[in-house]
Design an enzyme around this catalytic site. Structure first.
Site, PDB file in Angstrom:
ATOM      1  NE  ARG A 221      -4.690  -1.293   9.474  1.00  0.00           N
ATOM      2  CZ  ARG A 221      -3.552  -0.732   9.024  1.00  0.00           C
ATOM      3  NH1 ARG A 221      -3.383   0.567   9.030  1.00  0.00           N
ATOM      4  NH2 ARG A 221      -2.593  -1.491   8.571  1.00  0.00           N
TER       5      ARG A 221
ATOM      6  CE  LYS B  46      -2.367  -0.850   3.764  1.00  0.00           C
ATOM      7  NZ  LYS B  46      -1.894  -2.187   4.175  1.00  0.00           N
TER       8      LYS B  46
ATOM      9  NE  ARG C 210       7.305  -3.334   5.907  1.00  0.00           N
ATOM     10  CZ  ARG C 210       6.008  -3.044   5.864  1.00  0.00           C
ATOM     11  NH1 ARG C 210       5.506  -2.406   4.818  1.00  0.00           N
ATOM     12  NH2 ARG C 210       5.195  -3.403   6.820  1.00  0.00           N
TER      13      ARG C 210
ATOM     14  NE  ARG D 198       1.658  -5.388  10.888  1.00  0.00           N
ATOM     15  CZ  ARG D 198       2.855  -5.450  10.286  1.00  0.00           C
ATOM     16  NH1 ARG D 198       3.879  -5.972  10.893  1.00  0.00           N
ATOM     17  NH2 ARG D 198       2.997  -4.982   9.072  1.00  0.00           N
TER      18      ARG D 198
ATOM     19  NE  ARG E 220       6.664  -1.409   9.940  1.00  0.00           N
ATOM     20  CZ  ARG E 220       5.505  -1.292   9.306  1.00  0.00           C
ATOM     21  NH1 ARG E 220       5.420  -0.590   8.197  1.00  0.00           N
ATOM     22  NH2 ARG E 220       4.438  -1.874   9.783  1.00  0.00           N
TER      23      ARG E 220
END
Ligand code: ADP
Length: 191
Positions: A88, A13, A127, A144, A133
């Protein structure tokens, strides 16, 4: 244009949001980015959000809604915006409806990037290595995805019923996906 970009965590996204933003000259508003900026600055909002984010849980609606409301009120969002990562939850959908209605406008389209689960986990782990992260460990990634399926996937039906849903295949090269998104958005009449 007032657009929403949806898709499971890791669907790409953020990457597509910046291309859409450039193409349609509208700000891309990413709730995840705003939360992360607040966490690194150590603001009250960041302190509130951090423990949820680290666990892969959603930040409470009241906190997120207020933050989005403030951001949408900024002058650069007056003629349109692309929301990445919001709404969301069904409660956030209602809240956003109220915000947009208040301005006398309407939502033009909701783009959903569809991807396969396996590919997503691989992308997110990659990632994690690149960006470090804190919410990109395998357990948190799985959490998630669960929460997305539970709380966010139902939104797809809501927007489909409204006739503004556009499903785009999110698999393949970044440029290919961008091409598909642009093509799909070309037919959207601006309100
Ligand atoms: P992802 O890579 O999962 O799409 P984001 O970067 O969009 O993640 O968001 C990171 C985290 O920020 C989420 O896991 C969640 O804790 C929080 N967050 C972002 N947007 C929202 C929202 N609309 N409602 C609640 N929490 C949110």
């Amino acid at each position: 244009m007032r657009l929403i970009l949806m898709g499971p965590p890791g669907a790409g996204k953020g990457t597509q949001a910046s291309f859409i933003s450039e193409r349609f000259k509208i700000p891309a508003i990413s709730t995840g980015d705003i939360f992360r900026a607040n966490v690194s600055k150590g603001t009250d909002l960041g302190v509130k959000a951090k423990r949820y984010m680290d666990a892969g849980e959603y930040v409470p609606d009241e906190v997120t809604n207020l933050m989005v409301r403030d951001r949408i009120d900024e002058p650069d969002a007056e003629s349109g915006f692309l929301l990445d990562g919001y709404p969301r939850t069904l409660a956030q959908v209602e809240e956003l409806d109220g915000m947009i209605k208040f301005t006398g406008h309407q939502l033009d389209a909701v783009v959903v990037l569809t991807v396969d689960q396996e590919e997503i986990v691989a992308r997110l782990l990659q990632r994690a290595e690149l960006e470090g992260r804190a919410d990109d460990t395998e357990d948190v990634i799985r959490r998630r995805q669960e929460i997305y399926a539970e709380q966010t996937e139902p939104l797809i039906d809501v927007y489909r019923d409204r006739g503004i849903l556009i499903e785009v295949d999110g698999m393949g090269d970044v440029a290919e996906v961008t091409e598909r998104v642009f093509e799909a958005l070309e037919d959207v009449p601006e309100s």
